[in-house]
Design a protein around this motif. Structure first.
Motif, PDB file in Angstrom:
ATOM      1  N   GLU A 152      -0.761   8.434   5.103  1.00  0.00           N
ATOM      2  CA  GLU A 152       0.518   7.742   5.244  1.00  0.00           C
ATOM      3  C   GLU A 152       0.821   6.878   4.019  1.00  0.00           C
ATOM      4  O   GLU A 152       1.936   6.874   3.508  1.00  0.00           O
ATOM      5  CB  GLU A 152       0.526   6.884   6.515  1.00  0.00           C
ATOM      6  N   ALA A 153      -0.181   6.141   3.549  1.00  0.00           N
ATOM      7  CA  ALA A 153       0.009   5.283   2.373  1.00  0.00           C
ATOM      8  C   ALA A 153       0.363   6.114   1.137  1.00  0.00           C
ATOM      9  O   ALA A 153       1.244   5.743   0.356  1.00  0.00           O
ATOM     10  CB  ALA A 153      -1.253   4.454   2.109  1.00  0.00           C
ATOM     11  N   SER A 185       1.660   9.238   1.162  1.00  0.00           N
ATOM     12  CA  SER A 185       2.934   9.899   1.412  1.00  0.00           C
ATOM     13  C   SER A 185       4.110   8.975   1.094  1.00  0.00           C
ATOM     14  O   SER A 185       5.134   9.416   0.561  1.00  0.00           O
ATOM     15  CB  SER A 185       2.984  10.361   2.865  1.00  0.00           C
ATOM     16  N   GLU A 186       3.955   7.692   1.397  1.00  0.00           N
ATOM     17  CA  GLU A 186       4.995   6.710   1.075  1.00  0.00           C
ATOM     18  C   GLU A 186       5.256   6.649  -0.435  1.00  0.00           C
ATOM     19  O   GLU A 186       6.338   6.274  -0.861  1.00  0.00           O
ATOM     20  CB  GLU A 186       4.603   5.321   1.584  1.00  0.00           C
ATOM     21  N   ARG A 187       4.255   7.014  -1.216  1.00  0.00           N
ATOM     22  CA  ARG A 187       4.390   7.032  -2.683  1.00  0.00           C
ATOM     23  C   ARG A 187       4.699   8.437  -3.206  1.00  0.00           C
ATOM     24  O   ARG A 187       4.676   8.674  -4.408  1.00  0.00           O
ATOM     25  CB  ARG A 187       3.111   6.499  -3.325  1.00  0.00           C
ATOM     26  N   THR A 240       1.257  14.013  -1.812  1.00  0.00           N
ATOM     27  CA  THR A 240       0.739  14.849  -0.740  1.00  0.00           C
ATOM     28  C   THR A 240       0.061  16.069  -1.344  1.00  0.00           C
ATOM     29  O   THR A 240       0.318  16.432  -2.491  1.00  0.00           O
ATOM     30  CB  THR A 240       1.867  15.327   0.213  1.00  0.00           C
TER      31      THR A 240
END
Length: 174
Positions: A125-126, A128-130, A133
């Motif tokens: 999640e951390a 993916s926010e950036r 992936t």
């Protein structure tokens, strides 16, 4: 694979390939060093028993870690690669500092240190926010991320894996 490359080029974030294991990189370094100064990529593939589709990500990873260099299809060990090949006891230590600077390990270690432990889901999640992936499908991305963390972060002594399926920091002395 194309997604990883385009994101890496755009963001300049060093990322560990999702389909390469530590043992494959070590084998590549051992074979390359054992065969002489420079070896043709196709011969290296033959020596490792790997076709080009398998060999290329392993080569990419070894280059990312600064162990080999590729020039005009010839593969050779870097100075660090020679040191790595000749070392038996400290191979893990040699990789630990390098791996700690590459995603997903950098984020996993930061989160584990901050929280006490971290799941692959939280790391995913951390990242993916950036915009980082390994696969466009969430479940596949999580699976790859978990595998990468298990095969590399534990091997390098960056993280341990507890019985709850969470990664914990390993206190290292420098």
């Amino acid at each position: 694979m194309a997604d990883r490359r385009s994101q890496t080029e755009t963001k300049k974030v060093p990322m560990m390939p999702g389909n390469v294991r530590a043992g494959q990189v070590i084998s590549l370094v051992e074979v390359t060093g054992g065969l002489g100064s420079a070896i043709d990529a196709s011969r290296l593939g033959d020596e490792l028993g790997a076709d080009i589709a398998v060999l290329l990500p392993i080569l990419d990873t070894a280059e990312l870690l600064g162990l080999v260099k590729s020039e005009k299809g010839d593969i050779s060990l870097t100075e660090f690669g020679h040191k790595f090949q000749k070392t038996s006891k400290n191979k893990v230590k040699l990789l630990t500092d390098l791996i700690a600077k590459i995603e997903p390990f950098k984020t996993a270690v930061e989160l584990a240190n901050k929280q006490g432990s971290v799941s692959a889901e939280e790391v995913g999640e951390a990242l993916s926010e950036r915009g980082i992936t390994w696969h466009h499908e969430h479940e596949m991305n999580q699976s790859l991320l978990t595998t990468i963390l298990i095969h590399w972060a534990i091997y390098a002594g960056l993280l341990s894996y507890n019985k709850s399926g969470r990664f914990e920091p390993i206190k290292r002395s420098h």
